[in-house]
Design a protein around this motif. Structure first.
Motif, PDB file in Angstrom:
ATOM      1  N   ARG A   6      18.842  24.727 -42.415  1.00  0.00           N
ATOM      2  CA  ARG A   6      18.496  23.911 -41.273  1.00  0.00           C
ATOM      3  C   ARG A   6      17.057  24.224 -40.904  1.00  0.00           C
ATOM      4  N   ARG A   7      16.189  23.231 -41.104  1.00  0.00           N
ATOM      5  CA  ARG A   7      14.783  23.484 -40.801  1.00  0.00           C
ATOM      6  C   ARG A   7      14.588  23.671 -39.309  1.00  0.00           C
ATOM      7  N   ARG A   8      15.219  22.817 -38.501  1.00  0.00           N
ATOM      8  CA  ARG A   8      14.999  22.886 -37.067  1.00  0.00           C
ATOM      9  C   ARG A   8      16.190  22.248 -36.375  1.00  0.00           C
ATOM     10  N   SER A   9      16.700  22.885 -35.364  1.00  0.00           N
ATOM     11  CA  SER A   9      17.828  22.341 -34.627  1.00  0.00           C
ATOM     12  C   SER A   9      17.571  22.506 -33.140  1.00  0.00           C
ATOM     13  N   GLN A  10      17.808  21.456 -32.394  1.00  0.00           N
ATOM     14  CA  GLN A  10      17.648  21.503 -30.950  1.00  0.00           C
ATOM     15  C   GLN A  10      18.864  20.823 -30.363  1.00  0.00           C
ATOM     16  N   GLY A  17      23.200  13.616 -30.560  1.00  0.00           N
ATOM     17  CA  GLY A  17      22.581  14.333 -31.666  1.00  0.00           C
ATOM     18  C   GLY A  17      22.159  13.409 -32.789  1.00  0.00           C
ATOM     19  N   VAL A  18      21.134  13.812 -33.523  1.00  0.00           N
ATOM     20  CA  VAL A  18      20.653  13.061 -34.679  1.00  0.00           C
ATOM     21  C   VAL A  18      20.567  14.004 -35.869  1.00  0.00           C
ATOM     22  N   VAL A  19      21.238  13.647 -36.959  1.00  0.00           N
ATOM     23  CA  VAL A  19      21.117  14.356 -38.225  1.00  0.00           C
ATOM     24  C   VAL A  19      20.057  13.648 -39.058  1.00  0.00           C
ATOM     25  N   LEU A  20      19.061  14.378 -39.531  1.00  0.00           N
ATOM     26  CA  LEU A  20      17.998  13.805 -40.354  1.00  0.00           C
ATOM     27  C   LEU A  20      18.195  14.230 -41.799  1.00  0.00           C
ATOM     28  N   LEU A  21      18.170  13.244 -42.712  1.00  0.00           N
ATOM     29  CA  LEU A  21      18.376  13.508 -44.132  1.00  0.00           C
ATOM     30  C   LEU A  21      17.209  12.946 -44.946  1.00  0.00           C
ATOM     31  N   HIS A  22      16.513  13.819 -45.658  1.00  0.00           N
ATOM     32  CA  HIS A  22      15.392  13.395 -46.498  1.00  0.00           C
ATOM     33  C   HIS A  22      15.898  12.746 -47.778  1.00  0.00           C
ATOM     34  N   GLY A  23      14.983  12.226 -48.578  1.00  0.00           N
ATOM     35  CA  GLY A  23      15.332  11.571 -49.830  1.00  0.00           C
ATOM     36  C   GLY A  23      15.325  12.526 -51.000  1.00  0.00           C
ATOM     37  N   ILE A  24      15.529  11.981 -52.193  1.00  0.00           N
ATOM     38  CA  ILE A  24      15.569  12.804 -53.398  1.00  0.00           C
ATOM     39  C   ILE A  24      14.203  13.452 -53.631  1.00  0.00           C
ATOM     40  N   ALA A  25      14.241  14.744 -53.973  1.00  0.00           N
ATOM     41  CA  ALA A  25      13.037  15.548 -54.190  1.00  0.00           C
ATOM     42  C   ALA A  25      12.213  15.713 -52.915  1.00  0.00           C
ATOM     43  N   GLY A  26      12.815  15.424 -51.758  1.00  0.00           N
ATOM     44  CA  GLY A  26      12.112  15.564 -50.497  1.00  0.00           C
ATOM     45  C   GLY A  26      12.395  16.893 -49.828  1.00  0.00           C
ATOM     46  N   ARG A  27      11.829  17.069 -48.635  1.00  0.00           N
ATOM     47  CA  ARG A  27      12.042  18.256 -47.826  1.00  0.00           C
ATOM     48  C   ARG A  27      12.172  17.832 -46.371  1.00  0.00           C
ATOM     49  N   ALA A  44      19.118  15.637 -29.409  1.00  0.00           N
ATOM     50  CA  ALA A  44      19.202  16.890 -30.150  1.00  0.00           C
ATOM     51  C   ALA A  44      19.078  16.559 -31.634  1.00  0.00           C
ATOM     52  N   THR A  45      18.530  17.466 -32.424  1.00  0.00           N
ATOM     53  CA  THR A  45      18.278  17.153 -33.830  1.00  0.00           C
ATOM     54  C   THR A  45      18.777  18.243 -34.762  1.00  0.00           C
ATOM     55  N   LEU A  46      19.168  17.808 -35.952  1.00  0.00           N
ATOM     56  CA  LEU A  46      19.501  18.708 -37.055  1.00  0.00           C
ATOM     57  C   LEU A  46      18.808  18.145 -38.291  1.00  0.00           C
ATOM     58  N   ASN A  47      17.746  18.815 -38.733  1.00  0.00           N
ATOM     59  CA  ASN A  47      16.921  18.342 -39.840  1.00  0.00           C
ATOM     60  C   ASN A  47      17.235  19.214 -41.054  1.00  0.00           C
ATOM     61  N   LEU A  48      17.954  18.672 -42.018  1.00  0.00           N
ATOM     62  CA  LEU A  48      18.522  19.459 -43.103  1.00  0.00           C
ATOM     63  C   LEU A  48      17.702  19.420 -44.394  1.00  0.00           C
ATOM     64  N   ASP A  49      17.665  20.548 -45.062  1.00  0.00           N
ATOM     65  CA  ASP A  49      17.260  20.612 -46.461  1.00  0.00           C
ATOM     66  C   ASP A  49      18.531  20.697 -47.302  1.00  0.00           C
ATOM     67  N   TYR A  50      18.559  20.003 -48.426  1.00  0.00           N
ATOM     68  CA  TYR A  50      19.710  20.080 -49.316  1.00  0.00           C
ATOM     69  C   TYR A  50      19.221  19.919 -50.755  1.00  0.00           C
ATOM     70  N   ALA A  61      27.357  15.655 -50.206  1.00  0.00           N
ATOM     71  CA  ALA A  61      28.062  15.385 -48.949  1.00  0.00           C
ATOM     72  C   ALA A  61      28.907  16.580 -48.535  1.00  0.00           C
ATOM     73  N   GLU A  62      29.528  17.234 -49.498  1.00  0.00           N
ATOM     74  CA  GLU A  62      30.318  18.426 -49.192  1.00  0.00           C
ATOM     75  C   GLU A  62      29.409  19.575 -48.755  1.00  0.00           C
ATOM     76  N   ASP A  63      28.236  19.680 -49.378  1.00  0.00           N
ATOM     77  CA  ASP A  63      27.309  20.760 -49.027  1.00  0.00           C
ATOM     78  C   ASP A  63      26.826  20.658 -47.585  1.00  0.00           C
ATOM     79  N   ILE A  64      26.523  19.453 -47.136  1.00  0.00           N
ATOM     80  CA  ILE A  64      25.956  19.306 -45.791  1.00  0.00           C
ATOM     81  C   ILE A  64      27.020  19.279 -44.699  1.00  0.00           C
ATOM     82  N   HIS A  65      28.279  19.157 -45.081  1.00  0.00           N
ATOM     83  CA  HIS A  65      29.337  18.996 -44.081  1.00  0.00           C
ATOM     84  C   HIS A  65      29.443  20.163 -43.098  1.00  0.00           C
ATOM     85  N   PRO A  66      29.466  21.426 -43.528  1.00  0.00           N
ATOM     86  CA  PRO A  66      29.628  22.513 -42.548  1.00  0.00           C
ATOM     87  C   PRO A  66      28.544  22.515 -41.472  1.00  0.00           C
ATOM     88  N   ALA A  67      27.287  22.307 -41.865  1.00  0.00           N
ATOM     89  CA  ALA A  67      26.198  22.318 -40.886  1.00  0.00           C
ATOM     90  C   ALA A  67      26.334  21.165 -39.896  1.00  0.00           C
TER      91      ALA A  67
END
Length: 245
Positions: A6-10, A17-27, A44-50, A61-67
């Motif tokens: 989780r890069r940043r969570s507020q 809340g807003v979950v932010l998901l980057h694209g392929i090969a993104g960050r 509130a935000t959750l900006n994920l790296d995956y 999808a399974e990887d990001i589910h717990p966060a």
């Protein structure tokens, strides 16, 4: 185990809340401007790296589910998604498998919902397959079974497409026009989307363009994008009134 960060969570107990998901090969860093704008707007935000290049969409999808589940549990408001490129496809797969109880709205920026003609051309090239991995092979225009089996949308989705490009070879010779240099405007669309708009930005430029940022916030708040303002904003009688001196 996935190297999910989780890069940043507020968050606050009552915030949407807003979950932010980057694209392929993104960050996640690439979505930082959007994230900051969302925080200023009160979300509130959750900006994920995956691991976008190492696994197929269903595994991601399974990887990001717990966060996401942990993030949602701390909030009382709806859980929205703001996504870029392949992140929009991941959001759809995730919602199909792990739909949040208080699912809100989804904004997709430059998402190849209809597939990528570039992926069609490169899918048999070893370098492409090696770099973009299993998810890269799911981006073709002939829908992969994971995407073809997704249920129809029963939640609000706003699609933002770009119509400017930096790479003339892809834009002029590989993609239908108009496009953002990576995805065509037509491919971004979904048959059952709630609203759609275009922005004068390239594929990556969508993440920085002020209009794209403003429209993202507008859709999350109102379920629709802002429409263009008329050229003449004053009433006719006001236009004929002498200017003050």
């Amino acid at each position: 185990m996935a190297s999910l960060r989780r890069r940043r969570s507020q968050s606050s107990p009552s915030a949407a809340g807003v979950v932010l998901l980057h694209g392929i090969a993104g960050r996640s860093l690439m979505l930082r401007r959007l994230e900051s704008a969302l925080q200023r707007a009160g979300f509130a935000t959750l900006n994920l790296d995956y691991e976008s290049r190492k696994k197929p969409l269903e595994a991601l999808a399974e990887d990001i589910h717990p966060a996401i589940a942990n993030f949602a549990a701390r909030l009382q408001g709806p859980i929205h998604f703001v996504t870029h490129s392949m992140g929009g496809l991941l959001a759809r797969v995730y919602i199909a498998e792990h739909r949040p109880a208080r699912l809100g709205r989804v904004v997709m920026l430059g998402t190849p919902n209809g597939g990528s003609e570039i992926a069609d051309r490169l899918k048999h090239i070893a370098l492409y397959r090696s770099y973009f991995g299993p998810a890269g092979l799911q981006l073709v225009t002939t829908k992969h079974v994971t995407l073809a089996s997704l249920p129809p949308l029963d939640y609000e989705v706003g699609v933002i497409a770009g119509n400017r490009f930096l790479d003339p070879i892809s834009a002029l010779f590989l993609l239908p026009w108009p496009n953002d240099g990576r995805v065509s405007v037509e491919s971004c669309k979904l048959a059952d989307m709630t609203d759609h708009t275009t922005v004068k930005a390239s594929h990556m430029g969508l993440l920085l363009h002020p209009t794209a940022v403003r429209q993202t916030v507008a859709f999350l708040r109102n379920g629709r994008f802002e429409r263009g303002r008329p050229i003449w904003r004053r009433e006719p009688r006001e236009m004929n009134r002498p200017a003050a001196t």
